[in-house]
Scaffold this motif. Sequence first.
Motif, PDB file in Angstrom:
ATOM      1  N   ALA A   1     -63.545  21.821 -30.777  1.00 56.92           N
ATOM      2  CA  ALA A   1     -62.817  21.641 -32.033  1.00 56.92           C
ATOM      3  C   ALA A   1     -62.029  20.338 -32.033  1.00 56.92           C
ATOM      4  O   ALA A   1     -61.486  19.912 -31.013  1.00 56.92           O
ATOM      5  N   SER A   2     -61.991  19.715 -33.204  1.00 56.00           N
ATOM      6  CA  SER A   2     -61.114  18.601 -33.524  1.00 56.00           C
ATOM      7  C   SER A   2     -60.519  18.927 -34.886  1.00 56.00           C
ATOM      8  O   SER A   2     -61.003  19.809 -35.581  1.00 56.00           O
ATOM      9  N   VAL A   3     -59.470  18.191 -35.259  1.00 53.87           N
ATOM     10  CA  VAL A   3     -58.891  18.432 -36.579  1.00 53.87           C
ATOM     11  C   VAL A   3     -58.326  17.120 -37.118  1.00 53.87           C
ATOM     12  O   VAL A   3     -57.726  16.336 -36.388  1.00 53.87           O
ATOM     13  N   SER A   4     -58.580  16.878 -38.409  1.00 51.61           N
ATOM     14  CA  SER A   4     -58.042  15.720 -39.112  1.00 51.61           C
ATOM     15  C   SER A   4     -56.843  16.183 -39.931  1.00 51.61           C
ATOM     16  O   SER A   4     -56.912  17.200 -40.622  1.00 51.61           O
ATOM     17  N   ILE A   5     -55.753  15.411 -39.852  1.00 53.14           N
ATOM     18  CA  ILE A   5     -54.551  15.702 -40.638  1.00 53.14           C
ATOM     19  C   ILE A   5     -54.254  14.451 -41.461  1.00 53.14           C
ATOM     20  O   ILE A   5     -53.846  13.429 -40.916  1.00 53.14           O
TER      21      ILE A   5
END
Length: 89
Positions: A30-34
């Motif tokens: 998992a990765s996440v963009s904010i």
Amino acid sequence: MSDFSSKTLTLGRYLISPLIRSTDCGDYSASVSIKSGRGSATHDRVLRLVGRFRTAEGAQSHALAKAIEYIRPRFGAAGVLFPHTQGAE
């Protein structure tokens, strides 16, 4: 590796977009963009998260939780977050 569509979440001025990938071993990362701001003042922080997950849903839940943990201090003393989910469930 395959990428999976995942739901985005709007919290205040932040747009949170998890990115879930299947690995060669059959688990998920998992990765996440904010993102925040608009136009030339847009900021996008991408967190590459540690850990592997048995399901894409588990990876997505982890990514959303880490993003919320990251932005919570930016909401001041009240710390109130009101999520608005976008996209397919």
